[in-house]
Enzyme design. Structure first.
Site, short mmCIF file in Angstrom:
data_model
loop_
_atom_site.label_atom_id
_atom_site.label_comp_id
_atom_site.label_asym_id
_atom_site.label_seq_id
_atom_site.Cartn_x
_atom_site.Cartn_y
_atom_site.Cartn_z
N LYS A 78 57.13 46.30 39.12
CA LYS A 78 56.32 46.45 37.90
C LYS A 78 56.89 45.59 36.76
CE LYS A 78 58.57 50.54 35.83
NZ LYS A 78 58.33 51.90 35.32
N ASP A 79 58.15 45.13 36.88
CA ASP A 79 58.75 44.28 35.86
C ASP A 79 58.49 42.80 36.09
OD1 ASP A 79 59.84 46.59 34.79
OD2 ASP A 79 61.85 46.26 35.60
N ARG A 83 51.28 51.98 28.10
CA ARG A 83 50.33 52.48 29.10
C ARG A 83 50.36 54.00 29.16
NH1 ARG A 83 51.57 54.62 33.72
NH2 ARG A 83 53.71 53.83 33.57
N ARG A 84 51.55 54.57 29.23
CA ARG A 84 51.65 56.04 29.26
C ARG A 84 51.18 56.64 27.95
NH1 ARG A 84 57.49 55.29 31.93
NH2 ARG A 84 56.93 55.44 34.13
N ARG A 90 63.70 54.36 24.59
CA ARG A 90 64.31 53.37 25.47
C ARG A 90 65.59 53.98 26.02
NH1 ARG A 90 64.51 47.71 25.05
NH2 ARG A 90 65.65 47.99 26.98
N ARG A 106 67.40 59.26 28.63
CA ARG A 106 66.07 59.82 28.37
C ARG A 106 66.03 61.31 28.69
NH1 ARG A 106 61.65 55.08 29.59
NH2 ARG A 106 63.01 53.32 29.15
N CYS A 117 53.06 42.90 31.35
CA CYS A 117 53.60 44.07 32.04
C CYS A 117 53.65 45.31 31.15
CB CYS A 117 55.00 43.77 32.57
SG CYS A 117 55.06 42.39 33.72
#
Length: 314
Positions: free
Chosen positions: A80-81, A128-129, A146, A152, A239
């Site tokens: 995905k990166d 996106r989220r 981040r 997190r 991305c």
């Protein structure tokens, strides 16, 4: 059997190292000796939001430089990166079997998304989220985030946040699935194109290595991510754009078929355009292309452009 060790380039994060060790283990089982080479990327040394420092491609550039200048022989990326545009001199030699690509909620007190009270603070660094969560109209507060997985999750443990949204694949590779309180239904939140998949790159000219890495390639995973990433490329979205896509191979009337769902959503949740398509595994690229054009016909281009403009202003 290789006569000299294959130098495998990887980022230094715990997740990147876990992914690299997985690939090294697969190669070792095939008779290759592998040594890991740690590479620091721009994304690893900056605390700024990804869409302000160049998108998730910042995690890739340093690894690609190490490949092209000969410091490493192959590199492992979270797919995905990986930017959708090809890199001169490099080839995506293998896409191994894919982990579950769905997003998950990690919340206090075992809460699920529908249990969170109005005003609950939910952390994510992904537009996106953020876009899809806002579109659900749950009244939660989205907080930018981040840091590595432990950082997190620690925000929830410390009470700074009520929940965080992460990729299930990363937690699985780190042995942290015990932190998950809910696997999010793709009908609510679609994952990022390529999420849960690894991409193994090497130099195009290293034909012997390209052939060796082909033994790790999974045809269903490659077809799925090809459809997802083609869609992203046609939308001309980076991305970090608010674009979700999830393709999976399933048994159809005439054998294995590829089913893909996609969403383009405004970051504030005011617009959410969803489409789906089905086709053959061999037609993955065309499926992604056609679905992207359907999204564009419904106004997705304006949503992507607005999101890009907003990220530049921040």
């Amino acid at each position: 059997m290789t006569t000299t060790p294959l130098r495998l380039g990887t980022r230094r994060s715990a997740l990147a190292m876990a992914q690299a060790r997985y690939v090294a283990g697969r190669l070792s089982a095939l008779g290759h000796e592998v040594e890991l080479v740690e590479i620091t990327t721009k994304g690893d040394v900056s605390a700024a939001p990804l869409d302000r420092i160049g998108g998730t491609g910042v995690f890739v550039a340093a690894l690609r430089e190490a490949l092209l200048d000969g410091r490493v022989d192959l590199a492992v990326h979270s797919l995905k990166d990986l930017p959708t545009a090809p890199a001169d001199g490099l080839v995506l030699a293998a896409v191994p079997e894919r982990e579950d690509p769905r997003d998950v909620l990690c919340a206090r007190d075992g809460l699920k998304l529908s249990d969170l009270p109005v005003g609950a603070r939910v952390g994510t660094g992904s537009p996106r989220r953020e876009a899809q969560l806002r579109a659900l109209g749950l009244g939660i507060e989205i907080v930018g985030l981040r840091g590595n997985v432990d950082t997190r999750l620690g925000k929830v443990t410390d009470g700074v946040l009520d929940a965080v949204v992460l990729a299930r694949a990363g937690l699985s590779r780190l042995g942290r699935l015990d932190s998950v309180t809910e696997v999010l239904d793709p009908m609510q939140v679609l994952p990022a194109p390529g999420q849960g998949a690894l991409g193994i790159e090497c130099r195009t000219a290293d034909t012997t290595l390209v052939e060796a890495l082909g033994a790790l390639d999974d045809s269903a995973a490659r077809a799925a991510v090809t459809a997802e990433r083609t869609l992203l490329a046609v939308l001309e979205a980076g991305c970090t754009a608010p674009v979700g896509a999830y393709a999976e191979a399933a048994e159809g009337d005439s054998g294995l078929e590829l089913y893909i769902r996609a969403v383009v959503a405004a970051r504030d949740g005011s617009v959410s355009i969803r489409k789906s398509a089905t086709g053959s595994l061999g037609g993955a690229e065309q499926i992604g292309r056609d679905l992207a054009h359907e999204l564009l016909a419904d106004g997705a281009g304006a949503v992507v452009d607005a999101a890009g403009a907003a990220s530049k202003e921040e």
